[in-house]
Design an enzyme around this catalytic site. Structure first.
Site, PDB file in Angstrom:
ATOM      1  N   ASP A 130      -8.522   1.227  -6.315  1.00  0.00           N
ATOM      2  CA  ASP A 130      -8.977   0.477  -7.492  1.00  0.00           C
ATOM      3  C   ASP A 130     -10.446   0.071  -7.328  1.00  0.00           C
ATOM      4  O   ASP A 130     -11.028  -0.528  -8.226  1.00  0.00           O
ATOM      5  CB  ASP A 130      -8.069  -0.721  -7.789  1.00  0.00           C
ATOM      6  CG  ASP A 130      -7.980  -1.698  -6.645  1.00  0.00           C
ATOM      7  OD1 ASP A 130      -8.603  -1.462  -5.591  1.00  0.00           O
ATOM      8  OD2 ASP A 130      -7.290  -2.726  -6.797  1.00  0.00           O
ATOM      9  N   GLU A 157      -7.906  -4.645   6.146  1.00  0.00           N
ATOM     10  CA  GLU A 157      -9.297  -4.718   5.681  1.00  0.00           C
ATOM     11  C   GLU A 157      -9.993  -5.971   6.196  1.00  0.00           C
ATOM     12  O   GLU A 157      -9.504  -7.094   6.026  1.00  0.00           O
ATOM     13  CB  GLU A 157      -9.325  -4.686   4.140  1.00  0.00           C
ATOM     14  CG  GLU A 157     -10.755  -4.767   3.596  1.00  0.00           C
ATOM     15  CD  GLU A 157     -10.913  -4.334   2.147  1.00  0.00           C
ATOM     16  OE1 GLU A 157      -9.937  -3.827   1.545  1.00  0.00           O
ATOM     17  OE2 GLU A 157     -12.027  -4.505   1.617  1.00  0.00           O
TER      18      GLU A 157
END
Ligand code: KIV
Length: 271
Positions: free
Chosen positions: A51, A189
């Site tokens: 995204d 992340e």
């Protein structure tokens, strides 16, 4: 022979075998046919239709505005180019949080309308029900922990996550929960390298790091960042393998100049 060389098609099982054999997994994002074709022919293992398209393709500040229809358009374009890589598609913000039936319906649309092989969702315990429902329909799920950009308004900044003990413990618990729930891999992340290593050693499914140090089972970068197409985004973890921004700009300037000075087209470039 390395596992990734011995197969024609990368599947979730191949990624698991790669972890078992200690072979690193290489993942990059792509959002369109032409780029996906180059990545696949270069033998990337996993293509993520992230995204992050919201940022690098559409120019939004965050990943929140991109829609399911947008993601389906990007993912279907990527799948048309890919023969070998595993294609994973992000479920966009607002299509799975808090409603597991909607999560399943969104995932089914992605699988039916794109031909991709898996979906990725951000979060741990709070989306457990959604993950379980998607998995019960036979759709492979990749998790995503640490800095989860869809929650940027909760975090307030893009700084490193899980530096404090409590958040680190929660992240470890979430990673184990994702494994138990049946996820085939998890993205970590922007978390401390030491924590990413501990998580990697504590779960059997592969971890794919971005800003999470060298000890994860694989690495992922946003294609436009590692090719140097984006300019303004420069976190410490980002290695730029090219400066395509300058190269493309230079080529366009040369073209403009050729047009203006009657150098293009020449005699051979006409009928
Ligand atoms: O959307 C994306 O590109 C991602 C990667 C940064 C892992 O989720």
């Amino acid at each position: 022979m390395p596992v990734h060389k011995s197969v024609k098609k990368i599947t979730t099982h191949v990624l698991n075998e790669m972890k078992l054999k200690g072979e690193k997994i290489a993942m990059l994002t792509a959002y369109d046919y032409s780029m996906a074709r180059i990545l696949d022919e270069a033998e990337i293992d996993v293509i993520l239709v992230g995204d992050s398209a919201s940022n690098v393709m559409a120019g939004f500040d965050t990943t929140l505005p991109i829609t399911l229809d947008n993601m389906i358009y990007h993912a279907a374009s990527v799948v048309r180019a890919v023969k070998r890589a595993l294609v994973v598609v992000d479920l966009p913000f607002g299509t799975y949080q808090g409603n597991s039936k909607e999560a399943l319906a969104s995932s089914i649309r992605i699988m039916k309308e794109t031909g991709a092989s898996a979906v990725k969702l951000e979060g741990g315990q709070q989306i457990e029900e959604s993950i379980e429902r998607i998995l019960s329909a036979g759709i492979p799920v990749m998790g995503h922990l640490g800095l989860t950009p869809q929650s940027i308004h909760k975090f307030g900044t893009y700084v490193v996550r899980a530096k404090e003990e409590e958040e680190a413990r929660q992240l470890m618990d979430d990673a184990k929960l994702l494994e138990r729930a049946g996820c085939f891999a998890v993205v970590l992340e922007k978390i401390p390298a030491k924590l990413a290593e501990e998580v990697t050693n504590s779960i059997r499914i592969p971890t794919i790091g971005i800003g999470a140090g060298p000890k994860t089972d694989g690495q992922v970068l946003v294609l436009h960042d590692m090719l140097g197409i984006t300019q303004e985004f420069s976190p410490r973890f980002l290695r730029r393998y090219h400066n395509l921004y300058s190269e493309i700009k230079g080529a366009v300037q040369t073209y403009i100049s050729d047009v203006r000075t009657f150098k293009f087209p020449n005699e051979k470039e006409q009928y």
